[in-house]
Design an enzyme around this catalytic site. Structure first.
Site, PDB file in Angstrom:
ATOM      1  N   GLY A 248      32.118 -11.839  44.364  1.00 28.78           N
ATOM      2  CA  GLY A 248      31.418 -12.220  45.590  1.00 28.78           C
ATOM      3  C   GLY A 248      32.217 -13.221  46.413  1.00 28.78           C
ATOM      4  O   GLY A 248      32.245 -13.158  47.645  1.00 28.78           O
ATOM      5  N   THR A 249      32.867 -14.152  45.737  1.00 27.47           N
ATOM      6  CA  THR A 249      33.635 -15.179  46.445  1.00 27.47           C
ATOM      7  C   THR A 249      34.735 -14.544  47.289  1.00 27.47           C
ATOM      8  O   THR A 249      34.903 -14.870  48.472  1.00 27.47           O
ATOM      9  CB  THR A 249      34.251 -16.167  45.430  1.00 27.47           C
ATOM     10  OG1 THR A 249      33.186 -16.785  44.717  1.00 27.47           O
ATOM     11  CG2 THR A 249      35.092 -17.236  46.115  1.00 27.47           C
TER      12      THR A 249
ATOM     13  N   HIS B 176      28.553  -9.147  38.508  1.00 27.85           N
ATOM     14  CA  HIS B 176      27.969  -9.895  37.383  1.00 27.85           C
ATOM     15  C   HIS B 176      26.571 -10.442  37.678  1.00 27.85           C
ATOM     16  O   HIS B 176      25.936 -11.050  36.814  1.00 27.85           O
ATOM     17  CB  HIS B 176      28.921 -11.000  36.885  1.00 27.85           C
ATOM     18  CG  HIS B 176      29.006 -12.224  37.744  1.00 27.85           C
ATOM     19  ND1 HIS B 176      28.372 -13.390  37.411  1.00 27.85           N
ATOM     20  CD2 HIS B 176      29.651 -12.465  38.900  1.00 27.85           C
ATOM     21  CE1 HIS B 176      28.645 -14.303  38.330  1.00 27.85           C
ATOM     22  NE2 HIS B 176      29.421 -13.764  39.247  1.00 27.85           N
TER      23      HIS B 176
ATOM     24  N   CYS C  53      27.331 -30.153  40.201  1.00 26.76           N
ATOM     25  CA  CYS C  53      27.743 -31.292  39.395  1.00 26.76           C
ATOM     26  C   CYS C  53      29.262 -31.272  39.331  1.00 26.76           C
ATOM     27  O   CYS C  53      29.832 -30.372  38.755  1.00 26.76           O
ATOM     28  CB  CYS C  53      27.154 -31.157  38.000  1.00 26.76           C
ATOM     29  SG  CYS C  53      27.779 -32.357  36.850  1.00 26.76           S
TER      30      CYS C  53
HETATM   31  N1  PLP Z   1      27.357 -15.746  47.033  1.00 28.90           N
HETATM   32  C1  PLP Z   1      26.221 -16.045  46.406  1.00 28.90           C
HETATM   33  C2  PLP Z   1      24.951 -16.089  47.183  1.00 28.90           C
HETATM   34  C3  PLP Z   1      26.235 -16.317  45.036  1.00 28.90           C
HETATM   35  O1  PLP Z   1      25.091 -16.636  44.417  1.00 28.90           O
HETATM   36  C4  PLP Z   1      27.465 -16.277  44.336  1.00 28.90           C
HETATM   37  C5  PLP Z   1      27.526 -16.624  42.897  1.00 28.90           C
HETATM   38  O2  PLP Z   1      26.889 -17.546  42.441  1.00 28.90           O
HETATM   39  C6  PLP Z   1      28.628 -15.940  45.040  1.00 28.90           C
HETATM   40  C7  PLP Z   1      28.537 -15.682  46.391  1.00 28.90           C
HETATM   41  C8  PLP Z   1      29.948 -15.864  44.358  1.00 28.90           C
HETATM   42  O3  PLP Z   1      30.065 -14.685  43.601  1.00 28.90           O
HETATM   43  P1  PLP Z   1      31.128 -14.561  42.411  1.00 28.90           P
HETATM   44  O4  PLP Z   1      30.618 -15.393  41.287  1.00 28.90           O
HETATM   45  O5  PLP Z   1      31.152 -13.097  42.090  1.00 28.90           O
HETATM   46  O6  PLP Z   1      32.438 -15.021  42.954  1.00 28.90           O
END
Ligand code: PLP
Length: 388
Positions: free
Chosen positions: A71-72, A201, A325
Site C-alpha cells: 500500500g505504501t 496483507h 510510538c
Molecule cells: N494506507 C492505509 C490506510 C493503511 O492502513 C496502510 C497500512 O497500515 C497503508 C496505506 C500501507 O500499506 P502497506 O503496509 O502495504 O505498505
C-alpha cells in the site's frame, strides 16, 4: 492462555487457501515471468491470472492494475507519479488531514519539491466535507487524494462526491482503499476513482505486495525505473508468489466479503455497546454509522492507551493504540488531533479491529478484561477520582 488477535487493521493472517496457492511458486514453479522458456511462461500466466482476480475485486480491467510492494508504494506511486507527470499543468494537490503516513509523507516530500498541498480539515467524526474540496480546488489542482476509510478510527469518506468535484475541475482523483478493498464493496466506477491503492496483507494475503489501480488514459510518471515489467510502469522482477497469493486472497474476499461484513458489524456493535455500558468516561471515536464493519476505536479518560495495551497483552489480547510510538517518545495520533480530540484523550485511545477468525467469545473476553484493566489503572491515577 488463549491469545486473541484484535489488530486486523495492522495486518491479517494469511488465509490457508492462499498459502496453499502460493507454495508451488516458492518451490517448483520458480520461473521469472520475463523468461521466454516454459518456466517463465508458467510464472507469467500465474501473474496475469492474479491481475485478473485483483481487477475483478474492484471492477477494473486487468491492464489497469500495477503490482507494487504494498500500500505504501501504491500511495507514493499515485502521488509522485501524477505530480511529476502533470507538473507543467499545475502544482497543487489536495488531501485530507487524516491520511495514512504513506500519503501524508509523500505530500510532505512533494512540498519540498515545490508543490503546494492543501490538507483538508475533518469534522469530529473524522469526515471530510466535500464543500471544503470545492473551496480548496483551483485551476492549478492536479490531484485530489482522500482515503476511502480511515485506518485508525474507521470513518468512511464521501468518496463519490469528492471525486465528482475533482473531475469537474479537471483534476485526477486518488483514493487509498487499503482498509476497504476486500472488506466492503469497492468499485472504481462507482467511486469514479482514477487511481486506487490496495495492499494484500490487509485482506488475508501475504505482506510485501499491493497494487495501484490506474484508470486507462491516466497520465502518470513511473518512479521505479529499470526493466520493462508491469508494461514499463514499475520495474523489477515480479514477486510471483506474493502476487499469486494476492490474487487468491482477492478472489476469496470477493466471495466472502458481504457475509463477513455483516457478521463483523454485529461483533463490532456488541463490543461498542458493551464497552460503553461497562466503562465510565469512555468515548467512541470515529463516525457512529459510516464506519468500517470491523473497527472499534475508543478513548478512555484518565488512562494511557499504552498502559491499557500492555495490560491487555498480559491477558493475551492484542489491540492497538492508534497512536504512533517512535523511539520511546509518544506522539499523539495526527488523525485524532485533526478530529479535535485533546492530547489527553488522544493518548487514552485504543483500537480493536476484528476479522475472519474473531468470535463472540473473543469480544466477550475483552468486555470482561478491559473494565478490570481500566479500574486498576484508574486506581493508580492521581487524576482520577471515582465519579469525576
Ligand atoms: N494506507 C492505509 C490506510 C493503511 O492502513 C496502510 C497500512 O497500515 C497503508 C496505506 C500501507 O500499506 P502497506 O503496509 O502495504 O505498505
Amino acid at each position: 492462555m488463549r491469545r486473541i488477535y484484535l489488530d486486523y487493521a495492522a495486518t491479517t493472517p494469511v488465509h490457508p487457501e492462499v498459502v496453499r496457492t502460493m507454495l508451488p511458486y516458492l518451490t517448483e514453479r520458480y520461473g521469472n515471468p520475463s523468461s521466454i522458456h516454459a518456466f517463465g511462461q508458467e510464472a507469467r500466466t500465474a501473474v496475469e491470472d492474479a491481475r485478473g482476480q485483483v481487477a475483478d475485486l474492484i471492477g477494473a480491467k486487468p491492464e489497469e492494475i500495477v503490482f507494487t510492494s504494498g500500500g505504501t508504494e501504491a500511495d507514493n506511486f499515485a502521488l509522485k507519479g501524477v505530480a511529476y507527470a502533470l507538473r507543467k499543468r499545475g502544482d497543487h494537490i489536495i488531501t485530507s488531514s487524516v491520511e495514512h503516513h504513506a500519503v501524508f509523507e509523500a505530500c510532505k516530500f512533494l512540498e519540498k519539491g515545490g508543490f503546494k498541498v492543501t490538507y483538508l480539515p475533518v469534522d469530529r467524526y473524522g469526515m471530510v466535507d466535500p464543500e471544503d474540496v470545492h473551496r480548496a480546488i483551483t485551476d492549478k489542482t492536479i490531484l485530489v487524494s482522500v482515503m476511502h476509510a480511515n485506518n485508525e478510527v474507521g470513518t468512511m469518506q464521501p468518496i463519490a462526491e469528492i471525486s465528482k468535484i475533482a473531475h469537474e475541475r479537471g483534476a485526477y482523483f486518488h483514493t487509498d482503499a487499503v482498509q476497504t478493498a476486500g472488506h466492503i464493496p469497492v468499485d472504481v466506477e462507482e467511486l469514479d476513482a482514477d487511481l486506487l491503492s490496495m495492499s494484500a496483507h490487509k485482506l488475508y494475503g501475504p505482506k510485501g505486495v499491493g497494487a495501484l489501480y490506474i484508470r486507462k488514459g491516466t497520465r502518470i510518471a513511473s518512479f521505479v525505473h529499470g526493466g520493462e515489467q508491469e508494461r514499463g510502469r514499475r520495474a523489477g522482477t515480479e514477486n510471483v508468489p506474493g502476487i499469486v497469493g494476492f490474487g487468491k486472497a482477492a478472489e476469496i474476499a470477493k466471495r466472502e466479503r458481504e457475509t463477513e461484513a455483516r457478521r463483523l458489524s454485529e461483533l463490532r456493535d456488541r463490543l461498542i455497546e458493551g464497552l460503553l455500558e461497562r466503562i465510565e468516561h469512555i468515548n467512541l471515536n470515529g463516525h457512529p454509522t459510516c464506519r468500517l464493519p470491523n473497527n472499534v476505536h475508543v478513548s478512555v479518560e484518565f488512562v494511557e492507551g499504552e498502559s491499557m495495551l500492555l495490560n491487555l497483552d498480559l491477558e493475551g489480547i492484542a489491540a492497538s493504540t492508534g497512536s504512533a510510538c517512535s523511539s520511546g517518545s509518544l506522539e499523539p495520533s495526527h488523525v485524532l488531533l485533526a478530529m479535535g480530540l485533546s492530547h489527553e484523550l488522544a493518548h487514552g485511545s485504543l483500537r480493536f479491529t476484528m476479522g475472519r477468525w474473531t468470535t463472540e467469545e473473543d469480544v466477550d473476553r475483552v468486555l470482561e478484561v478491559l473494565p478490570e484493566v481500566v479500574a486498576k489503572l484508574r486506581a493508580m491515577s492521581p487524576l482520577y477520582r471515582k465519579g469525576s
